[in-house]
Structures are given as structure tokens and as C-alpha cells.
Design a protein around this motif. Structure first.
Motif, PDB file in Angstrom:
ATOM      1  N   LEU A 217       0.830  -1.206   0.000  1.00 49.69           N
ATOM      2  CA  LEU A 217       0.000   0.000   0.000  1.00 49.69           C
ATOM      3  C   LEU A 217       0.865   1.257   0.000  1.00 49.69           C
ATOM      4  N   ILE A 218       1.953   1.227   0.747  1.00 48.12           N
ATOM      5  CA  ILE A 218       2.873   2.362   0.768  1.00 48.12           C
ATOM      6  C   ILE A 218       3.544   2.518  -0.597  1.00 48.12           C
ATOM      7  N   GLY A 219       3.875   1.397  -1.216  1.00 52.94           N
ATOM      8  CA  GLY A 219       4.485   1.439  -2.547  1.00 52.94           C
ATOM      9  C   GLY A 219       5.789   0.684  -2.602  1.00 52.94           C
ATOM     10  N   GLU A 220       5.814  -0.443  -3.328  1.00 58.89           N
ATOM     11  CA  GLU A 220       7.032  -1.219  -3.513  1.00 58.89           C
ATOM     12  C   GLU A 220       7.520  -1.064  -4.941  1.00 58.89           C
ATOM     13  N   GLY A 221       8.840  -1.123  -5.105  1.00 53.77           N
ATOM     14  CA  GLY A 221       9.427  -1.000  -6.424  1.00 53.77           C
ATOM     15  C   GLY A 221       9.492  -2.325  -7.153  1.00 53.77           C
ATOM     16  N   ALA A 222      10.144  -2.311  -8.312  1.00 49.29           N
ATOM     17  CA  ALA A 222      10.327  -3.532  -9.096  1.00 49.29           C
ATOM     18  C   ALA A 222      11.148  -4.534  -8.305  1.00 49.29           C
ATOM     19  N   THR A 223      10.965  -5.801  -8.613  1.00 49.72           N
ATOM     20  CA  THR A 223      11.783  -6.828  -7.976  1.00 49.72           C
ATOM     21  C   THR A 223      13.224  -6.678  -8.455  1.00 49.72           C
ATOM     22  N   ALA A 224      14.146  -7.348  -7.764  1.00 48.19           N
ATOM     23  CA  ALA A 224      15.566  -7.262  -8.141  1.00 48.19           C
ATOM     24  C   ALA A 224      15.779  -7.737  -9.572  1.00 48.19           C
ATOM     25  N   ALA A 225      15.094  -8.816  -9.961  1.00 45.82           N
ATOM     26  CA  ALA A 225      15.241  -9.339 -11.322  1.00 45.82           C
ATOM     27  C   ALA A 225      14.692  -8.349 -12.345  1.00 45.82           C
ATOM     28  N   GLU A 226      13.547  -7.747 -12.039  1.00 48.18           N
ATOM     29  CA  GLU A 226      12.964  -6.761 -12.949  1.00 48.18           C
ATOM     30  C   GLU A 226      13.841  -5.525 -13.047  1.00 48.18           C
ATOM     31  N   ASP A 227      14.430  -5.115 -11.935  1.00 47.28           N
ATOM     32  CA  ASP A 227      15.312  -3.947 -11.935  1.00 47.28           C
ATOM     33  C   ASP A 227      16.509  -4.171 -12.859  1.00 47.28           C
ATOM     34  N   ARG A 228      17.132  -5.341 -12.739  1.00 47.46           N
ATOM     35  CA  ARG A 228      18.275  -5.649 -13.611  1.00 47.46           C
ATOM     36  C   ARG A 228      17.853  -5.689 -15.072  1.00 47.46           C
ATOM     37  N   LEU A 229      16.694  -6.306 -15.329  1.00 54.76           N
ATOM     38  CA  LEU A 229      16.204  -6.403 -16.703  1.00 54.76           C
ATOM     39  C   LEU A 229      15.946  -5.018 -17.287  1.00 54.76           C
ATOM     40  N   LEU A 230      15.339  -4.142 -16.507  1.00 52.61           N
ATOM     41  CA  LEU A 230      15.046  -2.790 -16.983  1.00 52.61           C
ATOM     42  C   LEU A 230      16.329  -2.033 -17.314  1.00 52.61           C
ATOM     43  N   ARG A 231      17.308  -2.102 -16.420  1.00 50.02           N
ATOM     44  CA  ARG A 231      18.567  -1.387 -16.647  1.00 50.02           C
ATOM     45  C   ARG A 231      19.293  -1.929 -17.883  1.00 50.02           C
ATOM     46  N   ASP A 232      19.328  -3.254 -18.027  1.00 51.11           N
ATOM     47  CA  ASP A 232      19.992  -3.847 -19.189  1.00 51.11           C
ATOM     48  C   ASP A 232      19.268  -3.484 -20.476  1.00 51.11           C
ATOM     49  N   THR A 233      17.939  -3.448 -20.419  1.00 49.40           N
ATOM     50  CA  THR A 233      17.142  -3.137 -21.602  1.00 49.40           C
ATOM     51  C   THR A 233      17.369  -1.696 -22.054  1.00 49.40           C
ATOM     52  N   ILE A 234      17.461  -0.793 -21.097  1.00 52.21           N
ATOM     53  CA  ILE A 234      17.633   0.631 -21.433  1.00 52.21           C
ATOM     54  C   ILE A 234      18.943   0.870 -22.168  1.00 52.21           C
ATOM     55  N   VAL A 235      20.037   0.232 -21.729  1.00 53.09           N
ATOM     56  CA  VAL A 235      21.361   0.528 -22.304  1.00 53.09           C
ATOM     57  C   VAL A 235      21.705  -0.370 -23.495  1.00 53.09           C
ATOM     58  N   GLU A 236      20.733  -1.116 -24.013  1.00 49.67           N
ATOM     59  CA  GLU A 236      20.996  -1.914 -25.211  1.00 49.67           C
ATOM     60  C   GLU A 236      21.358  -1.029 -26.400  1.00 49.67           C
ATOM     61  N   ASP A 237      20.798   0.161 -26.437  1.00 46.60           N
ATOM     62  CA  ASP A 237      21.065   1.114 -27.513  1.00 46.60           C
ATOM     63  C   ASP A 237      22.407   1.801 -27.242  1.00 46.60           C
ATOM     64  N   PRO A 238      23.355   1.751 -28.195  1.00 46.25           N
ATOM     65  CA  PRO A 238      24.664   2.394 -27.974  1.00 46.25           C
ATOM     66  C   PRO A 238      24.569   3.906 -27.773  1.00 46.25           C
ATOM     67  N   ARG A 239      23.444   4.498 -28.149  1.00 46.18           N
ATOM     68  CA  ARG A 239      23.294   5.939 -27.926  1.00 46.18           C
ATOM     69  C   ARG A 239      23.057   6.272 -26.453  1.00 46.18           C
ATOM     70  N   ILE A 240      22.695   5.254 -25.671  1.00 47.73           N
ATOM     71  CA  ILE A 240      22.484   5.457 -24.236  1.00 47.73           C
ATOM     72  C   ILE A 240      23.680   4.854 -23.505  1.00 47.73           C
ATOM     73  N   GLU A 241      24.448   5.694 -22.835  1.00 41.85           N
ATOM     74  CA  GLU A 241      25.688   5.239 -22.209  1.00 41.85           C
ATOM     75  C   GLU A 241      25.462   4.552 -20.866  1.00 41.85           C
ATOM     76  N   ARG A 242      24.508   5.035 -20.094  1.00 42.53           N
ATOM     77  CA  ARG A 242      24.291   4.449 -18.765  1.00 42.53           C
ATOM     78  C   ARG A 242      22.969   4.932 -18.179  1.00 42.53           C
ATOM     79  N   VAL A 243      22.489   4.189 -17.198  1.00 43.97           N
ATOM     80  CA  VAL A 243      21.362   4.631 -16.388  1.00 43.97           C
ATOM     81  C   VAL A 243      21.953   5.337 -15.172  1.00 43.97           C
ATOM     82  N   ILE A 244      21.717   6.624 -15.070  1.00 44.52           N
ATOM     83  CA  ILE A 244      22.266   7.391 -13.954  1.00 44.52           C
ATOM     84  C   ILE A 244      21.498   7.091 -12.671  1.00 44.52           C
ATOM     85  N   ARG A 245      20.188   7.073 -12.796  1.00 43.01           N
ATOM     86  CA  ARG A 245      19.341   6.800 -11.631  1.00 43.01           C
ATOM     87  C   ARG A 245      18.009   6.266 -12.127  1.00 43.01           C
TER      88      ARG A 245
END
Length: 310
Positions: A217-245
Motif C-alpha cells: 500500500l505504501i508502494g514497492e518497487g520492481a523486484t531485483a530481477a525486474e530492476d536488472r532487466l530494466l537497466r539492461d534493456t535501457i542501455v541496449e542502444d549504444p546511444r544510451i551510455e548508462r542509467v544514472i538513476r
């Protein structure tokens, strides 16, 4: 894989508990057993709880509006929290109060065979409901333990039904033991002891659910596996160097909000920036289908501001 529908589990539990509730009240009236009465009230709480879970699901289907622009999905978390409170107050506290009365002032049971038959039938019905809940939960549980699933799933209804059914089956065993020992020993205190065990069991279940649903109810974030998947998915494009936050939050069981600050390769023009962000948005939604909103903010990575980027 089949399964994963919490509505099916809730409806199965609702049907089983409604029938069991009526039978238990008849048995409590005929026999005078406090264990049977505690179990009857337990079934009242369970039946009301399943109805509340369905109300929460229905409310969660409302479309977003200006007052709730992200929709009403959190209704499911709110009603699950209410269910946990009902289980504690109506189930646990009532049973403990009844147990203390019966232990201090034991009363002889009449027609205990009726209670035993009702309890055995109730075990069968609760077992079928529990099997349904397990089947619908299995795809979401995966290879983890059931305790891990209850602690970490973002689905609020399935843990409630699982714990309710498991508690109901165990409570029926306690009630059966209380009635059986009362018949064998002629000492009605055992009926009160069975009632006390039922109350304590319900209290433990309720506290677990209160803690877990409060966190949702307070609010939980993505699971650890989902977090890793999201970060890896974002930087698949060479135009994106990193996820800052990156910040995520489940607004509902199938509604994940993603907000990320990303560092783009220097020298991109405005059209390339827009294209890179749009492409990243599409990749994220394909990788995690229950994404409801994605916000990607381009920025320049400055080590002094973000010394330990993910």
C-alpha cells in the motif's frame, strides 16, 4: 502456463467459505462447541474477506481521471489491507475471547458426532479451495518457496487466499482435535484449548498479511530481477551510455511506473535524442509487459553528483 488468475482463487474460496460458514453455525448451535463457533466466525471473516477482495478488484478497473491520473489499481492493495484487519479482529480476537471463556467455564458438548462430520466435510471443501489457490499462484511463484512468494509477490489477493485457506485447514485440525479430545476425555476444556489455538493461528496469519499489504500500500518497487532487466534493456542502444538513476513503483499488481535519468552519448542532436528515448520506451514495454508509465529523462553524467551509478 495456465494459472495466475487471482479472481479464480478468490471465487473458489468465496464459494467454499460461504457453504462451510452455514454448516459450522448449524454445528455450533447443535453441539454447543466453542471450537465450532470460533471456526464459524472464522468462516464469516473469510467469506467477507473474499467479497472485499472482489470489491477491490472491481474498483481497480476504473479508468484514470483527473483526480487519479494513474488510475485506481491501488484499490486492490487497500482492500487486501482491510481484509487483514478483518481477519485479526473478527477471527483472532473473537476466537481468543471465546477460548478464555470456555477454558474458565467449560460446557459439555451435545451431539459431538455432528461437529465431527461437519469438520471433515469442511476440510474437504477448504482443501479444494486451497488447491485452487496453489494452482493459480504457481506460475507467479516460479521456483521460489511459498513463503518467498507470499513475502515478495506484488499480487495482493493470492497471498491472502493462500494464508486464509492454509489457516482454515489448520484451524479445522485444531477444532477437530479439540472436539475429539473432549469426547475421549469427557473434559470440555479441550474444546476451549482448540479454540485458543485457532485464535492464535488467525492472529499470526493476520499480522503477516498486515505487514505485507501495508508495504504494498505504501508502494514497492520492481523486484531485483525486474530492476536488472530494466537497466539492461535501457542501455541496449549504444546511444544510451548508462542509467544514472532509476526509480520504480508498483501502482497495482500489473501497473509498474518507471522513472529513469539516463546519460546519452555526447553530440546527439535533438531528433536523435527523441528517437533514442522512444526506442528505449518501446524496449522497456516489451521486456516488462505490465509497465503502465515510463518517464526517461536525458541528462549528462557527472561523477561528482552520481558517484556510484547503477
Amino acid at each position: 502456463m495456465a494459472g495466475g488468475d487471482s479472481r479464480v482463487a478468490v471465487l473458489a474460496a468465496l464459494g467454499a467459505n460461504a457453504g462451510i460458514m452455514v454448516a459450522k453455525f448449524i454445528g455450533a448451535f447443535v453441539t454447543g462447541s466453542s471450537s465450532m463457533l470460533a471456526e464459524a466466525v472464522h468462516s464469516v471473516a473469510d467469506t467477507a474477506n473474499e467479497a472485499l477482495l472482489l470489491v477491490g478488484r472491481k474498483g481497480a478497473e476504473r479508468r484514470p481521471d483527473t483526480l487519479h491520473p494513474f488510475g485506481y489499481a491501488r484499490n486492490r492493495y487497500f482492500y487486501s489491507f482491510v481484509v487483514a484487519l478483518v481477519l485479526f479482529t473478527m477471527g483472532s480476537l473473537f476466537a481468543i475471547d471465546e477460548a478464555v471463556h470456555k477454558i474458565l467455564h467449560p460446557e459439555e458438548l451435545s451431539s459431538p458426532l455432528v461437529a465431527i462430520v461437519i469438520l471433515l466435510v469442511s476440510m474437504v471443501l477448504e482443501g479444494l479451495s486451497f488447491a485452487t489457490a496453489r494452482r493459480e499462484s504457481a506460475p507467479l511463484k516460479g521456483r521460489h518457496t511459498w513463503w518467498h512468494f507470499i513475502r515478495h509477490t506484488r499480487n495482493p489477493e493470492l497471498p491472502v487466499v493462500l494464508l486464509e485457506d492454509a489457516g482454515a485447514l489448520t484451524g479445522l485440525v485444531f477444532a477437530f482435535g479439540g472436539v475429539g479430545l473432549t469426547v475421549l476425555t469427557g473434559n470440555a476444556v479441550w474444546d476451549g484449548v482448540g479454540t485458543l489455538l485457532i485464535g492464535l493461528l488467525l492472529g499470526v496469519n493476520a499480522i503477516v498479511l498486515i505487514v505485507e499489504t501495508k508495504s504494498l500500500l505504501i508502494g514497492e518497487g520492481a523486484t531485483a530481477a525486474e530492476d536488472r532487466l530494466l537497466r539492461d534493456t535501457i542501455v541496449e542502444d549504444p546511444r544510451i551510455e548508462r542509467v544514472i538513476r532509476m526509480q520504480t513503483q508498483y501502482l497495482g499488481p500489473e501497473d509498474l511506473l518507471v522513472n529513469a535519468k539516463i546519460a546519452l552519448r555526447p553530440g546527439l542532436d535533438i531528433d536523435e535524442v527523441g528517437t533514442a528515448i522512444d526506442a528505449a520506451d518501446g524496449r522497456i514495454r516489451r521486456a516488462v509487459p505490465h509497465i503502465c508509465a515510463v518517464y526517461l529523462e536525458p541528462d549528462v553524467f557527472r561523477p561528482e553528483r552520481f558517484p556510484d551509478p547503477a
